[in-house]
Design an enzyme around this catalytic site. Sequence first.
Site, short mmCIF file in Angstrom:
data_model
loop_
_atom_site.label_atom_id
_atom_site.label_comp_id
_atom_site.label_asym_id
_atom_site.label_seq_id
_atom_site.Cartn_x
_atom_site.Cartn_y
_atom_site.Cartn_z
N GLY A 1 90.67 12.50 76.95
CA GLY A 1 91.54 13.44 77.63
C GLY A 1 92.83 12.77 78.04
O GLY A 1 93.18 11.68 77.56
N LYS B 1 83.28 11.76 72.95
CA LYS B 1 82.02 12.46 72.69
C LYS B 1 82.18 13.58 71.67
O LYS B 1 81.23 13.93 70.97
CB LYS B 1 81.50 13.02 74.02
CG LYS B 1 80.05 13.47 74.00
CD LYS B 1 79.63 13.83 75.41
CE LYS B 1 78.21 14.30 75.47
NZ LYS B 1 77.83 14.68 76.85
N SER C 1 88.05 17.97 78.25
CA SER C 1 88.38 18.89 79.35
C SER C 1 89.87 19.17 79.46
O SER C 1 90.27 20.26 79.88
CB SER C 1 87.87 18.31 80.67
OG SER C 1 86.47 18.24 80.67
N THR C 2 90.71 18.21 79.10
CA THR C 2 92.16 18.39 79.28
C THR C 2 92.66 19.64 78.56
O THR C 2 93.48 20.39 79.09
CB THR C 2 92.91 17.15 78.76
OG1 THR C 2 92.62 16.05 79.62
CG2 THR C 2 94.42 17.38 78.76
N TRP D 1 91.46 22.41 78.13
CA TRP D 1 91.13 23.68 78.78
C TRP D 1 92.00 23.96 80.00
O TRP D 1 91.95 25.04 80.56
CB TRP D 1 89.65 23.70 79.17
CG TRP D 1 88.74 23.59 77.99
CD1 TRP D 1 88.09 22.48 77.56
CD2 TRP D 1 88.41 24.63 77.07
NE1 TRP D 1 87.36 22.75 76.42
CE2 TRP D 1 87.53 24.07 76.10
CE3 TRP D 1 88.75 25.98 76.97
CZ2 TRP D 1 87.00 24.81 75.05
CZ3 TRP D 1 88.21 26.73 75.91
CH2 TRP D 1 87.37 26.14 74.97
N GLY E 1 96.80 25.95 84.03
CA GLY E 1 97.91 26.10 84.97
C GLY E 1 99.07 25.17 84.71
O GLY E 1 100.19 25.62 84.47
N GLY E 2 98.86 23.86 84.73
CA GLY E 2 99.97 22.96 84.50
C GLY E 2 99.81 21.64 85.21
O GLY E 2 98.70 21.23 85.57
N GLU F 1 101.19 27.32 92.53
CA GLU F 1 99.77 27.62 92.56
C GLU F 1 99.25 27.45 93.97
O GLU F 1 99.98 27.07 94.89
CB GLU F 1 99.01 26.71 91.57
CG GLU F 1 99.36 26.96 90.12
CD GLU F 1 98.50 26.16 89.16
OE1 GLU F 1 97.54 25.52 89.61
OE2 GLU F 1 98.79 26.17 87.95
N HIS G 1 86.13 26.85 91.08
CA HIS G 1 87.36 27.62 90.87
C HIS G 1 87.08 29.05 91.29
O HIS G 1 86.10 29.66 90.87
CB HIS G 1 87.79 27.57 89.41
CG HIS G 1 89.23 27.95 89.22
ND1 HIS G 1 89.67 29.24 89.38
CD2 HIS G 1 90.32 27.21 88.92
CE1 HIS G 1 90.98 29.28 89.17
NE2 HIS G 1 91.39 28.05 88.89
N ARG H 1 91.99 26.22 97.15
CA ARG H 1 90.88 26.79 96.39
C ARG H 1 89.60 26.97 97.20
O ARG H 1 88.88 27.94 97.01
CB ARG H 1 90.59 25.92 95.16
CG ARG H 1 91.65 26.07 94.09
CD ARG H 1 91.40 25.16 92.92
NE ARG H 1 92.39 25.40 91.87
CZ ARG H 1 92.52 24.68 90.78
NH1 ARG H 1 91.74 23.64 90.59
NH2 ARG H 1 93.43 24.97 89.88
N HIS I 1 83.99 23.84 88.78
CA HIS I 1 85.23 23.58 88.07
C HIS I 1 85.62 22.10 88.04
O HIS I 1 85.96 21.57 86.98
CB HIS I 1 86.35 24.38 88.73
CG HIS I 1 87.70 24.21 88.09
ND1 HIS I 1 87.93 24.51 86.76
CD2 HIS I 1 88.89 23.79 88.58
CE1 HIS I 1 89.19 24.28 86.46
NE2 HIS I 1 89.80 23.83 87.55
N ARG J 1 90.48 19.22 95.79
CA ARG J 1 91.67 18.94 94.98
C ARG J 1 92.70 20.05 95.09
O ARG J 1 92.38 21.23 94.99
CB ARG J 1 91.27 18.76 93.52
CG ARG J 1 92.46 18.60 92.58
CD ARG J 1 92.02 18.32 91.17
NE ARG J 1 91.38 19.45 90.53
CZ ARG J 1 92.04 20.41 89.86
NH1 ARG J 1 93.36 20.38 89.79
NH2 ARG J 1 91.38 21.39 89.28
N SER K 1 95.31 17.32 89.10
CA SER K 1 94.36 16.55 88.30
C SER K 1 95.02 15.91 87.09
O SER K 1 94.81 14.72 86.82
CB SER K 1 93.19 17.44 87.86
OG SER K 1 93.67 18.58 87.16
#
Length: 844
Positions: A29, A53, A60-61, A63, A66-67, A132, A252, A301, A362, A397, A402
């Site tokens: 990622g 893997k 995951s990156t 997916w 948002g940004g 966000e 999330h 969140r 999430h 977070r 992230s």
Amino acid sequence: MSAPAIPLRLTAPDPGWIAEADVVVVGSGIAGLTVALRYAELDPAAKVLVVTKDVLSSGSTRWAQGGIAAVLDPRDSPDEHLSDTLIAGVGLCDVRAVRTLVTEGPGALRRLMERGARFDRTPDGELQLTREGGHRRDRIVHAGGDATGAEVQRALAEAVRAGAVEVIEHALVLDLLTDARGRARGVTLHVMGEGARDGVGAVHARAVVLATGGMGQVYASTTNPVVSTGDGVALALRAGAVVRDIEFVQFHPTVLWLGEESTGQQPLISEAVRGEGAFLIDHEGRAFMNGVHELADLAPRDVVAKAIMRTMRESGQSHVFLDGRHFGADRWKTRFPTIYAVCREHGIDPATEPIPVAPAAHYASGGVRTDLHGRTSIEGLYACGEVACTGVHGANRLASNSLLEGLVFAERIAADIHATHGAEEQRGQVPGEVVASQSATGLADPRIRTKVQARMSGGASVLRGRESLAETARALRDARWTPVQVQPCTESWEATNLLTVATVLVGAARARLETRGSHWREDFPDRDDNDWLGHLDVTLTEEGPQMTYTPHGDTTPPRLAQELAAAGLDPAEIDALIDRALAEDLQEAGDVTSLATIPAEQRAVADVVARKDGIVAGLAVAEAVFVRLGAARTERRAKDGERVRAGDVLMTVEGPVRGLLTAERTALNLLTHLSGIATLTGRWVEAVSGTRARVRDSRKTLPGLRALEKYAVRRGGGVNHRMSLSDAALIKDNHVVAAGGVAEAFRAVRERYPELPIEVEVDRIDQLGPVLEEGAEEILLDNFTVEETAQAVHIVRNRAKLEASGGLTLESARAVAETGVDYLAVGALTHSAPALDIALDLRG
């Protein structure tokens, strides 16, 4: 009988091939690829190997919708970004880590763009910025509307393919390889069918970087891809690394609800949709976030997820709705094309109807604990991205931090590895050889996977409480049993990783008796800064997960605090112990002799020297005392658990002479006492070597020193038993008398504390039968002769663990051990071990 222990090594075939590298990065990622690319730039001649893997472009990156949050607007500032992050983290963020993130973030983002990442821009060419949840400024850059992760992954993957970084795809990492010093020296891995190599192999490297992403698949419903099975956290735990704040799993708030039977990876509805003006409503059309928080639908969140869960619980509904109908079809298609297409695919038109949503697992805010350079508690092992706990996220977070964390700390890791290797080469140091790993202890049955996920979602998700967590813990413990021998394969390795992570997560969630951030206890609904403004650090041992509480912002230097916590010690307790010892020594006047005889400005170097042969323990504690009183430099010449000889220098310290001499007595009191315990333990361990018996301690410890004294036993090669009266039930003769019989006592304990293991002390052979019939898990043979002990072993025949205690001597230890008992309990280890003679010698 108790459940099998969590394995400290995965059962797997011996490596059939070996690859060599300077740095091996596990994960592809944003974090892993940035480490690899940056290190290759710093050292073009180095061999950098990435193992992933899935395929290079997955993970995951890709997916992330948002940004990336960064201060790019002149009206914004790093201090404002820091403030928003600290608020979201609810008191547990490391301010230094957050400041590093917000100040180095804009530069790291620009370098990502230089690598080819293309973000959305305004008609005049400026980066488009949005907002966000939790952000008070527009500072989120995005790509493809809502496909930021996919664009970042594309750019980094293309950069890797164009460079000299080697990649092994379809590779599941198994365990860490180490050298004789305990330093990371590579990994074992299994390359699945379509990979570059077949089967189980090994990569030997000078540094290992974990960038394996999250562990969302531990829950039945998650936004994480199917590969996110907590492999990195599980590997780190098995290797003995410290894992911090794992109970803080972010759910999330707005994940597309596909029905109550839907499990696995669920489509995410980005927080940016609310950032652009969509809002949450219940089934009656009420905008329920108004009045809940000053930012309403853009609250952090954890606030939004809790509000949704409360609304669902009050209404009896399984979801709420996200209303963005006012956007219109054109805006949906241009700003959020991915989300719009997913909704339409599932029969929902967000331009004409609200989107059904519910929280789902999430992001893990906790993980493998690191410092500001990504270093874990194991030398040579680094962690970056979601697998790591850098201190940036605290208890929750902040949205879009992230990807930025992955960028910033990946660059810092690459720089630290480069600097470390450069220094080693200048000193002529070569990496140690890989040593044989300890034996494996079993695998989980792959069939438990869905059961574990269902239990976690039912009892340890957004809503948690004492009963739900206890029930989940029981289910996880039962899941470790299997009626068949499990064969090593991808499915069993993943199931074992999920069960390991779930067990540690639930243990931490049970321990934290408050509500904070993404950890919500229904039975403890309030934030508690008096007792819980701190971190839960977990290490995995042969005895199972060991947990320590570390107050937030303790006075022990971070490096030493990490080492103490990794050893199963609470840095806060060590601080308090040092405080009490120095207070006793100094009183109000201070060290009057040193004050009278030594000028304030005088500095010197001193050596901590062994005067007798033995095993050393407590060097980090002694060092903490010297540092507390001003030592500017410390250098260890030995490490805890090592055998030392008279005359060996154990540690060198440099600083003000007054401070060194004032610290001397407290430091040596602790060091000589703990080293004496380790030395005596080593003698007992040597006496029973070659038998199945283990030497263990008792509760015969000095007040306030139990954790330290038991740590010293471990350094001497022994094992710990019963840290307190509450971690197991021990039925002794007086309990039997008071209860009216051993069976009555056993049943009374089982009825009141059904989860606790029960140990029973017997002093006659004829007591064994009734005790076994009641289901005792451990039997303590009190003052049995060697012959009686052998007879007891024959009667019990492995139906319970047996401990010999009372009347033991070093001379009789081997004879007792050879009967086949499991443990020799030696109270003298902590009760009456002679101190090891150690002194402080001031040079000159």
